[in-house]
Design an enzyme around this catalytic site. Sequence first.
Site, PDB file in Angstrom:
ATOM      1  N   HIS A 169       0.840  -1.206   0.000  1.00  7.65           N
ATOM      2  CA  HIS A 169       0.000   0.000   0.000  1.00  7.65           C
ATOM      3  C   HIS A 169       0.878   1.261   0.000  1.00  7.65           C
ATOM      4  O   HIS A 169       0.607   2.214  -0.724  1.00  7.65           O
ATOM      5  CB  HIS A 169      -0.866   0.048   1.268  1.00  7.65           C
ATOM      6  CG  HIS A 169      -1.905  -1.031   1.370  1.00  7.65           C
ATOM      7  ND1 HIS A 169      -1.988  -1.878   2.449  1.00  7.65           N
ATOM      8  CD2 HIS A 169      -2.920  -1.396   0.541  1.00  7.65           C
ATOM      9  CE1 HIS A 169      -3.003  -2.706   2.293  1.00  7.65           C
ATOM     10  NE2 HIS A 169      -3.585  -2.448   1.142  1.00  7.65           N
TER      11      HIS A 169
ATOM     12  N   LYS B  12     -16.892  -6.954   5.347  1.00 13.38           N
ATOM     13  CA  LYS B  12     -15.727  -7.709   5.823  1.00 13.38           C
ATOM     14  C   LYS B  12     -15.665  -7.605   7.339  1.00 13.38           C
ATOM     15  O   LYS B  12     -16.047  -6.593   7.901  1.00 13.38           O
ATOM     16  CB  LYS B  12     -14.440  -7.121   5.247  1.00 13.38           C
ATOM     17  CG  LYS B  12     -14.204  -7.477   3.796  1.00 13.38           C
ATOM     18  CD  LYS B  12     -12.821  -7.020   3.378  1.00 13.38           C
ATOM     19  CE  LYS B  12     -12.566  -7.275   1.902  1.00 13.38           C
ATOM     20  NZ  LYS B  12     -11.275  -6.709   1.481  1.00 13.38           N
TER      21      LYS B  12
ATOM     22  N   ARG C 137      -1.924  -5.588  -8.703  1.00 17.59           N
ATOM     23  CA  ARG C 137      -0.776  -6.469  -8.492  1.00 17.59           C
ATOM     24  C   ARG C 137      -0.618  -7.479  -9.599  1.00 17.59           C
ATOM     25  O   ARG C 137       0.441  -7.683 -10.142  1.00 17.59           O
ATOM     26  CB  ARG C 137      -0.926  -7.219  -7.167  1.00 17.59           C
ATOM     27  CG  ARG C 137      -0.612  -6.397  -5.974  1.00 17.59           C
ATOM     28  CD  ARG C 137      -1.208  -6.975  -4.742  1.00 17.59           C
ATOM     29  NE  ARG C 137      -2.666  -6.890  -4.780  1.00 17.59           N
ATOM     30  CZ  ARG C 137      -3.438  -7.123  -3.754  1.00 17.59           C
ATOM     31  NH1 ARG C 137      -2.936  -7.509  -2.621  1.00 17.59           N
ATOM     32  NH2 ARG C 137      -4.748  -7.006  -3.864  1.00 17.59           N
TER      33      ARG C 137
ATOM     34  N   SER D 176      -2.816  -8.060   2.565  1.00 18.30           N
ATOM     35  CA  SER D 176      -3.035  -7.965   4.018  1.00 18.30           C
ATOM     36  C   SER D 176      -3.425  -9.309   4.607  1.00 18.30           C
ATOM     37  O   SER D 176      -3.029  -9.641   5.726  1.00 18.30           O
ATOM     38  CB  SER D 176      -4.125  -6.937   4.320  1.00 18.30           C
ATOM     39  OG  SER D 176      -3.731  -5.668   3.887  1.00 18.30           O
TER      40      SER D 176
HETATM   41  P1  ADP Z   1      -9.885  -3.559  -0.559  1.00 20.48           P
HETATM   42  O1  ADP Z   1     -10.642  -4.304   0.495  1.00 20.48           O
HETATM   43  O2  ADP Z   1     -10.565  -2.334  -1.066  1.00 20.48           O
HETATM   44  O3  ADP Z   1      -9.288  -4.410  -1.664  1.00 20.48           O
HETATM   45  P2  ADP Z   1      -7.194  -3.371   0.429  1.00 20.48           P
HETATM   46  O4  ADP Z   1      -6.694  -2.680   1.645  1.00 20.48           O
HETATM   47  O5  ADP Z   1      -7.032  -4.845   0.398  1.00 20.48           O
HETATM   48  O6  ADP Z   1      -8.681  -2.940   0.288  1.00 20.48           O
HETATM   49  O7  ADP Z   1      -6.539  -2.743  -0.845  1.00 20.48           O
HETATM   50  C1  ADP Z   1      -6.655  -1.391  -1.197  1.00 20.48           C
HETATM   51  C2  ADP Z   1      -6.041  -1.180  -2.559  1.00 20.48           C
HETATM   52  O8  ADP Z   1      -4.636  -1.443  -2.474  1.00 20.48           O
HETATM   53  C3  ADP Z   1      -6.557  -2.116  -3.637  1.00 20.48           C
HETATM   54  O9  ADP Z   1      -6.576  -1.392  -4.852  1.00 20.48           O
HETATM   55  C4  ADP Z   1      -5.534  -3.210  -3.701  1.00 20.48           C
HETATM   56  O10 ADP Z   1      -5.477  -3.799  -4.972  1.00 20.48           O
HETATM   57  C5  ADP Z   1      -4.270  -2.430  -3.413  1.00 20.48           C
HETATM   58  N1  ADP Z   1      -3.225  -3.260  -2.837  1.00 20.48           N
HETATM   59  C6  ADP Z   1      -3.284  -4.099  -1.787  1.00 20.48           C
HETATM   60  N2  ADP Z   1      -2.104  -4.710  -1.559  1.00 20.48           N
HETATM   61  C7  ADP Z   1      -1.262  -4.229  -2.512  1.00 20.48           C
HETATM   62  C8  ADP Z   1       0.106  -4.487  -2.862  1.00 20.48           C
HETATM   63  N3  ADP Z   1       0.841  -5.378  -2.223  1.00 20.48           N
HETATM   64  N4  ADP Z   1       0.608  -3.817  -3.903  1.00 20.48           N
HETATM   65  C9  ADP Z   1      -0.155  -2.948  -4.594  1.00 20.48           C
HETATM   66  N5  ADP Z   1      -1.421  -2.671  -4.346  1.00 20.48           N
HETATM   67  C10 ADP Z   1      -1.979  -3.305  -3.325  1.00 20.48           C
END
Ligand code: ADP
Length: 166
Positions: A17, A41, A90, A128
């Site tokens: 992130h 969630k 990703r 995550s």
């Molecule tokens: P959501 O529940 O909206 O997917 P996340 O916190 O999992 O929330 O992710 C928020 C954003 O960050 C999403 O666009 C996700 O694809 C991106 N994201 C999560 N992990 C990574 C990572 N390792 N590298 C790049 N982008 C990421």
Amino acid sequence: MRKVIYPGTFDPVTYGHIDIIKRAIDLFDSVAVTVAINPTKEPLFTLKERVEMLKESLSDYDNVTVESFDGLVVDYAKKVNAIGIIRGLRALSDFEYEFQMALMNRKLANDIATIFLMPHEKYTYLNSSIVRNLASLNSDVSDFVPPEVQKAFKKKFSKKRRLSHK
Ligand code: ADP
């Protein structure tokens, strides 16, 4: 002022992130990281904890704010005068869902763009949920999350372990 929002669950924030946030700062005047109060969630960390960890991890960056929001992402973007929504891509596995969301959001609000940014390759396998699993099994997650998050994991899981041994 070209402002964007970066919405997500951030349960918890990872270096993936943060990599995306840094790329967004280079492109826009301000980035609002917006933590979803996500009723679909069941997060490990409370909203307050997720916001706090983001604030601590991003304290060195100017032009970044951390906020929480409820409701439609496009409504929130309009409310705070953002021109777009940042999402991280990703791998192909993200594409289908993100593509649908982006097109739906465009249908709902044609003037709010979705901007996809790709992290460094070393973060493409990081999410995550994997990190939560590793931390729950007491594995070292220092390559994946900032020190504040490592501390929060320790606190959360040592409490859980203590409770499960009772
Ligand atoms: P959501 O529940 O909206 O997917 P996340 O916190 O999992 O929330 O992710 C928020 C954003 O960050 C999403 O666009 C996700 O694809 C991106 N994201 C999560 N992990 C990574 C990572 N390792 N590298 C790049 N982008 C990421």
